[in-house]
Every structure is written in C-alpha cells, then in structure tokens.
Design an enzyme around this catalytic site. Structure first.
Site, PDB file in Angstrom:
ATOM      1  N   CYS A 141     -12.672 -11.291  11.336  1.00  0.00           N
ATOM      2  CA  CYS A 141     -13.396 -10.329  10.500  1.00  0.00           C
ATOM      3  C   CYS A 141     -13.902  -9.107  11.260  1.00  0.00           C
ATOM      4  O   CYS A 141     -14.274  -8.110  10.646  1.00  0.00           O
ATOM      5  CB  CYS A 141     -14.568 -11.008   9.800  1.00  0.00           C
ATOM      6  SG  CYS A 141     -14.047 -12.319   8.676  1.00  0.00           S
ATOM      7  N   HIS A 396     -13.721  -7.000   1.142  1.00  0.00           N
ATOM      8  CA  HIS A 396     -13.647  -7.386   2.551  1.00  0.00           C
ATOM      9  C   HIS A 396     -12.199  -7.688   2.958  1.00  0.00           C
ATOM     10  O   HIS A 396     -11.832  -8.848   3.150  1.00  0.00           O
ATOM     11  CB  HIS A 396     -14.549  -8.601   2.791  1.00  0.00           C
ATOM     12  CG  HIS A 396     -14.528  -9.142   4.187  1.00  0.00           C
ATOM     13  ND1 HIS A 396     -14.306  -8.358   5.298  1.00  0.00           N
ATOM     14  CD2 HIS A 396     -14.714 -10.421   4.645  1.00  0.00           C
ATOM     15  CE1 HIS A 396     -14.349  -9.127   6.375  1.00  0.00           C
ATOM     16  NE2 HIS A 396     -14.588 -10.374   6.007  1.00  0.00           N
ATOM     17  N   CYS A 428     -20.170 -11.354  10.811  1.00  0.00           N
ATOM     18  CA  CYS A 428     -19.885 -12.685  11.326  1.00  0.00           C
ATOM     19  C   CYS A 428     -18.368 -12.838  11.430  1.00  0.00           C
ATOM     20  O   CYS A 428     -17.607 -12.072  10.835  1.00  0.00           O
ATOM     21  CB  CYS A 428     -20.484 -13.758  10.432  1.00  0.00           C
ATOM     22  SG  CYS A 428     -19.922 -13.708   8.708  1.00  0.00           S
ATOM     23  N   GLY A 430     -15.043 -15.742  11.713  1.00  0.00           N
ATOM     24  CA  GLY A 430     -14.555 -17.103  11.578  1.00  0.00           C
ATOM     25  C   GLY A 430     -14.354 -17.783  12.915  1.00  0.00           C
ATOM     26  O   GLY A 430     -14.002 -17.137  13.897  1.00  0.00           O
TER      27      GLY A 430
END
Length: 465
Positions: A141, A396, A428, A430
């Site tokens: 991300c 996103h 954040c 993954g």
C-alpha cells in the site's frame, strides 16, 4: 548529536591558535566551545536550501480514481492510465523529457515483469525517449510513496538531478489473489502465518484490541464521503486530476463509447450513518468492518516530478513542495493497520519537528478501524486530517495511493498558503508495516526553518534539553 559536537570540536581546533601569544587571545579561545546542534545530528543540514541541493516537487498529478470492474476505467488498459499523468508532468512544466534520470512506478498486484513492461510502454506513449529508464517498486500500500522516496533519495545521492515517482494500479485487470501454493512452513511461525491474514481480518483485530466501535468507524466513513463530495463540488481536485480519454464497453452489446474521465466516481455524497448501519460485517461474524467503512477497490494512476532545487530554480519552475523525510517501520502483521501510528512520529522526528508543527495529514483510510485508532493514538486534530476526504470515499488503488496523496496534500497546502507549512502522508502496509513522509510547502522554506527559541534555557535546540 555526539557526532555533531565532535565535528565542532575538530573545527575549533583548527580555529584556535596552537600557542596563544597574548592574554587577549587566551580570552578569545576560552569563549569558543562545542555546543548541541539545533535539530539533531543531521536534520539542520538536510533542511537547509542555502546550497540549492535539497529535493523539491515541481508538479504532482493523478487520474480520477474509479471503482474497479464497474467504474470509469473498467475497460482501460493499465498503461493507458499511467501515460496521461506522465505526459502531463512534461507538458505542464515544459520540461525536456530526455532530462529525466529515472521513472520509478509503485505498483502491487500485476505480475512483476508484465507491469514493468506496461510501465515502459506507458513512458513511450507519454513521449519519453528510449534513453529514459523506468522501473517498478512494490511496498504494497505504500508503493506510490516509496517510489517518490526512492527518487528523492537518488537525487540526494547525486545519481541524477531530475526524476519521477509514480503509481499505477488496475484492480480491475489485476484483482487481489494469491497465485500458486503457500509454503507449509508458514504454519510453524505465528508472525509468518499472520502475513497471510486477509486485510479485513486485521481490521477486525485492530477494532477488537483497541476498542474502536462500529459507530466510530461508520462516522469516519460518513465524514470521508462528506469531505470528498465537498471538495469535488468546489473544484478542489481539478488542479490535481488529469482527464483521461478512454472508452466504456457495454458488457451486453460490446458497444464502445468514448468518454473522458475526470471525476472520482466512488464518492457518495448522501452517505449517512443510518445507511451504513444496515451493512453487514464482511470478515467476521458479529464484527464491525463493512464494505461501507473500508477503502474502495479502485483503478487509477499518479505521478510526481522531483528535482534538485538548484535545477528547478535555473529552469524557473515554481516549487510546489519540498521533500523532507521518509520512514518505513514494521509492526505486528495481525494488526498491520497501526502502522501510521508508529511511522508518523518517526518521520516527524527525523524532520526536526513535533506533531503539533504539522498543519495537514493525509492518512490512508484502508479501514475506518485503523484510521480512527491512529488518529486517537497520536492525539491528532481531526480538522487537520484528510480535509478533502480519504480512501473510503476517493478509493485506494494500492500502488497509486502514495502518489495520489502527494498530489492532494501539496495542492491543498498551496491553496492554504501561509496557513499551512508542513504536511505528512502516511499509510499502513499489508504484512505489518507503516510508512510516512514529511513535506514542506514550497514557497516558505528558509535557512533555519527548524530553529526554535527555548525560553527556559539559552539553547536553540529542543534536542539539547
């Protein structure tokens, strides 16, 4: 700090005569002594522009972000998403594309070699010559932000003076899926096993462990849509969005319709708490994470043009922002959403600042649970965070988010002028990570921009307390 004082002592040895010949010289020498530096061991050097060698952003653009599989880009090839934003950087700055030292593209879901080829193709479509190289980077991300940071680091290292950090994701063409088998060894280690948890499960873990209620999550989603709808209606996103000429294919007839996409299509202006309360949890029975309080799965692209300040000044390009610091951190994979709460303080400290010095935050809304937790954990003013909405409303597309946030943040800081000097982007990641970067509005930097007067003692530096 120790290194800084050692450097001063060495310099003082050179300044002091080895054998003073008079009492006046002795008095002069005794007045010289090493002292604590203003902003840590190196921050004062990183943040000066007096030599024109800091890294600045002169342009940042994105496409609209559209719902995957059913939005405006569902029939658009990924390379046709990236090419328009790359072209815009060159056309709007009138930069000779052959001067670009490298293009780094953050991207997550597509097969590596295929996406690398698509990015190279997109650069050609955009008008870049064969002499300009391109590569991809994947920090999930944070890939788009990592691309910008990689380019900034390369410019600082002297590898080249001009570079582009970008992001590309078509979650229509490349849905989230694990290909191939999983190593059975993963069952022997809990942390490794938690790297495979669905992101929605980690959201439930954050909500449960830190007491984030369903109502808090739904309220955050309502606010995201409200702010994004207001920003769209007032035309705030027009400065950052590059219209994309593409096509929409009718799934029943196969008929192609030419369209130009210039507006985010996932924003729902009429979203309400009562509507969201009707949605069922997706990842856990009796849980609180729903489709309404999670980020949207999206397609899009973004690109940021960075260069050494002296080059921007020589070319007469207006400076949109200054790249200050970047930090990536690791956290527990089971609660990966807490990443920004760890990364933001680290990045802000590296910039010689405190949280209260930051005027605007762009924190990716992967899930409302983790967004609310990070906001509360850091004690941030809600009026400073995602002032134009976030991923729950805008979307996103994994590899794009970092680059999209740079464009959104810097254009908003430019609009606010003197009311906004420092901005932070964070998300954040993954498998349990977080990333954050600090930016400064381009027209307000100075030689001692982090100097502070401390009344309780005569030291300029808060680090010397």
């Amino acid at each position: 700090m120790e290194k800084a004082i050692n450097r001063q002592q060495i310099l003082l040895q050179h300044l002091n005569p080895s054998a003073p010949s008079s009492s006046s010289e002795q008095n002069y020498n005794s007045a010289l002594s090493a002292s604590a530096c203003l902003a840590g061991d190196s921050a004062a050097y990183q943040r000066t522009n007096v030599f024109g060698d800091d890294v600045v952003i002169v342009a940042a653009y994105r496409t609209a972000l559209c719902k995957s599989k059913r939005g405006g880009f569902k029939d658009t090839y990924p390379d046709d998403l990236l090419a328009p934003v790359l072209r815009a950087l060159i056309e709007k700055t009138k930069l000779n594309p052959s001067e670009v030292g490298d293009i780094v593209v953050g991207t997550v879901l597509a097969p590596g070699s295929q996406r690398a080829s698509e990015c190279r193709m997109a650069a050609f479509y955009a008008g870049f010559p064969e002499t300009v190289p391109i590569r991809t980077v994947n920090r999930q991300c944070a890939s788009g932000l990592q691309a910008v940071a990689d380019v900034a680091a390369a410019i600082k290292a002297g590898f080249y003076d001009i570079g582009i950090g970008a992001g590309l994701e078509s979650m229509t063409a490349n849905p989230m899926a694990w290909e191939g088998s999983v190593n059975p060894r993963v069952k022997q280690m809990e942390q490794a096993q938690n790297c495979l948890l669905p992101m929605g499960v980690t959201s439930e873990n954050v909500a449960h462990r830190f007491g984030v209620t369903r109502q808090e999550q739904d309220q955050a989603a309502v606010e995201s849509h409200r702010k994004a709808a207001a920003a769209t209606a007032s035309g705030k996103f027009k400065d950052e969005i590059i219209p994309v000429a593409t096509k929409i294919v009718d799934p029943k007839t196969g008929e192609e319709k030419p369209v130009t996409i210039s507006v985010d299509d996932g924003i729902r202006p009429n979203t309400s708490l009562s509507d969201l309360a009707k949605l069922k949890p997706v990842f856990k029975k009796g849980g609180s994470t729903t489709a309404g309080n999670s980020s949207q799965v999206s397609d899009g692209a973004g690109a940021v043009l960075l260069m050494k300040r002296s080059v921007a000044m020589h070319k007469g390009l207006p400076i949109l922002g200054v790249f200050r610091t970047f930090t990536a951190v690791g956290v527990d994979p089971a609660i990966m959403g807490v990443g920004p709460a760890v990364a933001i303080p680290a990045a802000v400290k590296a910039a010689g600042l405190e949280l209260d010095d930051v005027d605007l935050f762009e924190i990716n809304e992967a899930f409302a649970s983790q967004f609310v937790y990070c906001r509360k954990k850091l004690g941030l003013d809600p009026q400073k965070i995602n002032v134009n909405g976030g991923a729950m409303a805008i979307g996103h597309p994994l590899g794009v988010t970092g680059a999209r946030c740079v464009a959104t943040l810097l254009h908003e800081m430019k609009r606010r002028g003197k009311d906004s000097r420092f901005g932070v982007i964070s998300m954040c990641i993954g498998t349990g990570m977080g990333a954050a970067a600090v930016f400064e509005r381009g027209d307000c930097t100075d030689e001692l921009c982090n100097a502070r007067k401390v009344e309780t003692n005569n030291l300029l530096s808060k680090d010397a307390r």
